[in-house]
Structures are given as structure tokens and as C-alpha cells.
Design a protein around this motif. Structure first.
Motif, PDB file in Angstrom:
ATOM      1  N   TYR A  64       0.811  -1.219   0.000  1.00 48.10           N
ATOM      2  CA  TYR A  64       0.000   0.000   0.000  1.00 48.10           C
ATOM      3  C   TYR A  64       0.845   1.270   0.000  1.00 48.10           C
ATOM      4  O   TYR A  64       0.302   2.369  -0.014  1.00 48.10           O
ATOM      5  N   TRP A  65       2.166   1.139  -0.006  1.00 42.67           N
ATOM      6  CA  TRP A  65       3.045   2.309  -0.071  1.00 42.67           C
ATOM      7  C   TRP A  65       3.269   2.751  -1.515  1.00 42.67           C
ATOM      8  O   TRP A  65       3.793   3.842  -1.748  1.00 42.67           O
ATOM      9  N   LEU A  66       2.936   1.920  -2.485  1.00 45.56           N
ATOM     10  CA  LEU A  66       2.999   2.263  -3.909  1.00 45.56           C
ATOM     11  C   LEU A  66       4.376   2.785  -4.330  1.00 45.56           C
ATOM     12  O   LEU A  66       4.484   3.740  -5.097  1.00 45.56           O
ATOM     13  N   GLY A  67       5.407   2.136  -3.827  1.00 48.15           N
ATOM     14  CA  GLY A  67       6.759   2.497  -4.240  1.00 48.15           C
ATOM     15  C   GLY A  67       7.394   3.624  -3.471  1.00 48.15           C
ATOM     16  O   GLY A  67       8.585   3.908  -3.664  1.00 48.15           O
ATOM     17  N   LEU A  68       6.653   4.282  -2.609  1.00 50.29           N
ATOM     18  CA  LEU A  68       7.201   5.349  -1.778  1.00 50.29           C
ATOM     19  C   LEU A  68       7.811   4.763  -0.505  1.00 50.29           C
ATOM     20  O   LEU A  68       7.419   3.681  -0.058  1.00 50.29           O
ATOM     21  N   GLU A  69       8.753   5.481   0.074  1.00 49.33           N
ATOM     22  CA  GLU A  69       9.350   5.081   1.348  1.00 49.33           C
ATOM     23  C   GLU A  69       8.776   5.998   2.429  1.00 49.33           C
ATOM     24  O   GLU A  69       9.189   7.145   2.573  1.00 49.33           O
ATOM     25  N   LEU A  70       7.811   5.481   3.168  1.00 49.35           N
ATOM     26  CA  LEU A  70       7.081   6.286   4.130  1.00 49.35           C
ATOM     27  C   LEU A  70       7.626   6.163   5.548  1.00 49.35           C
ATOM     28  O   LEU A  70       7.203   6.911   6.438  1.00 49.35           O
ATOM     29  N   GLY A  71       8.551   5.236   5.769  1.00 46.26           N
ATOM     30  CA  GLY A  71       9.132   5.086   7.093  1.00 46.26           C
ATOM     31  C   GLY A  71       8.069   4.859   8.152  1.00 46.26           C
ATOM     32  O   GLY A  71       7.092   4.146   7.929  1.00 46.26           O
ATOM     33  N   ASP A  72       8.241   5.498   9.291  1.00 51.44           N
ATOM     34  CA  ASP A  72       7.243   5.396  10.357  1.00 51.44           C
ATOM     35  C   ASP A  72       6.475   6.695  10.523  1.00 51.44           C
ATOM     36  O   ASP A  72       5.846   6.936  11.548  1.00 51.44           O
TER      37      ASP A  72
ATOM     38  N   PRO B  52      -4.034   5.764  -0.543  1.00 49.97           N
ATOM     39  CA  PRO B  52      -3.594   6.979   0.137  1.00 49.97           C
ATOM     40  C   PRO B  52      -2.139   7.353  -0.095  1.00 49.97           C
ATOM     41  O   PRO B  52      -1.764   8.508   0.084  1.00 49.97           O
ATOM     42  N   ALA B  53      -1.288   6.409  -0.497  1.00 49.61           N
ATOM     43  CA  ALA B  53       0.154   6.671  -0.511  1.00 49.61           C
ATOM     44  C   ALA B  53       0.527   7.861  -1.386  1.00 49.61           C
ATOM     45  O   ALA B  53       1.373   8.683  -1.005  1.00 49.61           O
ATOM     46  N   LEU B  54      -0.072   7.965  -2.570  1.00 53.06           N
ATOM     47  CA  LEU B  54       0.312   9.066  -3.451  1.00 53.06           C
ATOM     48  C   LEU B  54      -0.074  10.420  -2.865  1.00 53.06           C
ATOM     49  O   LEU B  54       0.628  11.415  -3.069  1.00 53.06           O
ATOM     50  N   PHE B  55      -1.155  10.477  -2.122  1.00 56.86           N
ATOM     51  CA  PHE B  55      -1.543  11.742  -1.490  1.00 56.86           C
ATOM     52  C   PHE B  55      -0.600  12.083  -0.329  1.00 56.86           C
ATOM     53  O   PHE B  55      -0.292  13.253  -0.102  1.00 56.86           O
ATOM     54  N   LEU B  56      -0.136  11.065   0.372  1.00 55.29           N
ATOM     55  CA  LEU B  56       0.874  11.305   1.402  1.00 55.29           C
ATOM     56  C   LEU B  56       2.168  11.772   0.755  1.00 55.29           C
ATOM     57  O   LEU B  56       2.855  12.664   1.283  1.00 55.29           O
ATOM     58  N   GLY B  57       2.511  11.174  -0.392  1.00 51.87           N
ATOM     59  CA  GLY B  57       3.703  11.608  -1.120  1.00 51.87           C
ATOM     60  C   GLY B  57       3.605  13.044  -1.571  1.00 51.87           C
ATOM     61  O   GLY B  57       4.584  13.803  -1.501  1.00 51.87           O
ATOM     62  N   GLU B  58       2.428  13.447  -2.017  1.00 54.35           N
ATOM     63  CA  GLU B  58       2.238  14.846  -2.406  1.00 54.35           C
ATOM     64  C   GLU B  58       2.333  15.755  -1.179  1.00 54.35           C
ATOM     65  O   GLU B  58       2.945  16.832  -1.236  1.00 54.35           O
ATOM     66  N   ALA B  59       1.747  15.330  -0.073  1.00 57.05           N
ATOM     67  CA  ALA B  59       1.796  16.138   1.149  1.00 57.05           C
ATOM     68  C   ALA B  59       3.231  16.345   1.618  1.00 57.05           C
ATOM     69  O   ALA B  59       3.571  17.404   2.156  1.00 57.05           O
ATOM     70  N   GLU B  60       4.088  15.335   1.394  1.00 56.58           N
ATOM     71  CA  GLU B  60       5.488  15.430   1.808  1.00 56.58           C
ATOM     72  C   GLU B  60       6.369  16.079   0.751  1.00 56.58           C
ATOM     73  O   GLU B  60       7.551  16.328   1.003  1.00 56.58           O
ATOM     74  N   GLY B  61       5.818  16.332  -0.441  1.00 55.60           N
ATOM     75  CA  GLY B  61       6.597  16.964  -1.497  1.00 55.60           C
ATOM     76  C   GLY B  61       7.386  15.999  -2.359  1.00 55.60           C
ATOM     77  O   GLY B  61       8.180  16.434  -3.201  1.00 55.60           O
TER      78      GLY B  61
END
Length: 272
Positions: free
Chosen positions: A56-64, A231-240
Motif C-alpha cells: 500500500y506504499w505504492l513504491g514510496l518510502e514512508l518510514g514510520d 492513500p500513498a500518493l496523497f501522502l507523497g504529495e503532502a510530503e513533497g
């Protein structure tokens, strides 16, 4: 068996709707508004992302950084328009059509820059049943504006399938079927192969699912589409990390329902 070449005729899109007309269309076709994705599915995906399930991270590294499901819900309410009440656990969920159009406007600004600078652009989709023609029409318009549409290296494999390009859009194929995939691995295969061939990385990636997340995580300019249960891509956008994530239902009943949206996007980008 030899593969038949795909036709290169320009995609015909309808006249661009006004913003108000597009909002009405998005709601009437359930691209936004009361969408088909149920609340239970959304919350399940938010919880799995928060619990560290990399699917569900869709290739992003979201850590904790997103280990609290309620933090994920808060971002999705802000950027997508899902119901912000944590007590709403079942039934209908929503995408705010105004946020969809705002996302299209942000994407249009990036496409306009790509056209003005004659940039190289790579298109890819993990949702070929819904979004293949959305990407194809955008690629057609950018090529007409002088952009290079990146051709991927031949013979790529990922996730027990083959990575091909159909109508300028990279997809995953298994058993003569275009595959619905959230995996970042097909995009990683493309970017690695470009590097191994001594070819430059794309100036811009236009994609969805793990294709967009992988490109963004590697530091490339990436824009994409995402559903309210991704949700991952929206979190990625929120983090830039990701430049733009456009919220929409990514597989409505008829793919032609997206045509007015594409017309609006291309007009806003100055590509019609």
C-alpha cells in the motif's frame, strides 16, 4: 507471434467543459462525489498502510511517519474529500469534485511546463482498464507540442510479467492481458533499463499507482491519478515527493466518462 503496431492517429477529445460543467460531470458519472469505493475498503487500506504493508506504499518510502491511521485519514479528508469523521466506518465514502478539478489544474501547470521546455515524458498505468486512454490522449497532445514521449527499452520483465508500451503508455502484461497492478517494480525495471542503456531519465513521469510512486521516490518529477483507497500518493504529495496527485475513481463503469476530464486538462495546459 509478431506484435501488431499500435495506430498513431491523434486522439479526438470533446470540447473542453467549463469548471462548473466538469464538476457536474464528475459527480454524475461517479468519478467524484459519491464514488463506488466503500468506506470499509478505504479504512482497510489506510490501516494497512499505517501498519507498514508495503503493498500500500505504492513504491514510496514512508518510514514510520504515517504509523497512525487517523493521520492518514486526516490527509485523505483534506486532499481527497473523504468523510473526515473517524466514527464513519461503513457505507458510502466520497471524493470532493472540487479537489479533483484543483488537482487537474496543478497537473495542467506541470504539463504546460513540459510542453514549453520540450521535455521528455514517460507515461505508465497500473489501471489500463480505466486510465489507458487518459494517458494516451495526454501523450498525444504533448508530442504534438514538441515533447519527446519516452520509448521504453525492449524485453523488460517484472512481477512475472512483461513490461510493454501500448499507445505510448507503459503497462504490465501477463498472458496476453494488460494487468491491473499497484506494484512499483515495472517502473523500476524501466528506469533501471534506461540507465543501463546510457539513456537519460525522463524529465517528467505521468502515471498512477506504484508506477508514479516509484518514479517520485527516485527523485523524478512525477504527477499522477489516485483513488480514495490509495492513500500513498496523497501522502507523497503532502510530503513533497510527488508533485501532483489527482483524486478520482480510477475505474468507473465506462472509460469514455473520463473524456471531458481529459479535454479540461489539456485545455488548462494549453495543449488543445
Amino acid at each position: 507471434m509478431d506484435r501488431m503496431p499500435m495506430p498513431k492517429e491523434p486522439i479526438q477529445t470533446p470540447a473542453a467543459p467549463s469548471r462548473a460543467e466538469l464538476v457536474d460531470h464528475l459527480v454524475s458519472t461517479r468519478i467524484a462525489g459519491q464514488v463506488a469505493t466503500p468506506r470499509e475498503n478505504n479504512l482497510s487500506h489506510y490501516r494497512k498502510l499505517a501498519n507498514g504493508d508495503r503493498h500500500y506504499w505504492l513504491g514510496l518510502e514512508l518510514g514510520d511517519r504515517w504509523a497512525d491511521e487517523q493521520d492518514v485519514l486526516a490527509v485523505m479528508a483534506e486532499r481527497v474529500g473523504v468523510v473526515d469523521d473517524p466514527a464513519h466506518r461503513t457505507g458510502q465514502d466520497t471524493i470532493d469534485p472540487e479537489l479533483t478539478v484543483a488537482g487537474l489544474d496543478r497537473m495542467a501547470a506541470r504539463l504546460r511546463k513540459a510542453a514549453l521546455d520540450r521535455q521528455s515524458v514517460l507515461f505508465a498505468t497500473g489501471h489500463p482498464g480505466g486510465l489507458l486512454d487518459v494517458h494516451r490522449a495526454t501523450a498525444d497532445a504533448l508530442r504534438a507540442a514538441g515533447c519527446e514521449i519516452v520509448r521504453i527499452p525492449a524485453g523488460l520483465v517484472a512481477d512475472e510479467g512483461s513490461v510493454w508500451q501500448f499507445a505510448d503508455v507503459a503497462v504490465l502484461e501477463r498472458g496476453a492481458t494488460l494487468w491491473h497492478t499497484h506494484s512499483p517494480n515495472p517502473m523500476a525495471a524501466i528506469l533501471d533499463a534506461l540507465a543501463n542503456d546510457g539513456r537519460p531519465q525522463p524529465d517528467l513521469v505521468v502515471a498512477d499507482h506504484g508506477w508514479a510512486g516509484c518514479a517520485a521516490q527516485r527523485g523524478l518529477d512525477a504527477v499522477g491519478y489516485a483513488d480514495c483507497n490509495d492513500p500513498a500518493l496523497f501522502l507523497g504529495e503532502a510530503e513533497g515527493t510527488l508533485q501532483v496527485a489527482v483524486p478520482l475513481d480510477d475505474h468507473v463503469r465506462d472509460p469514455r466518462f473520463y473524456d471531458p476530464m481529459v479535454a479540461y486538462l489539456l485545455a488548462a495546459a494549453g495543449l488543445r
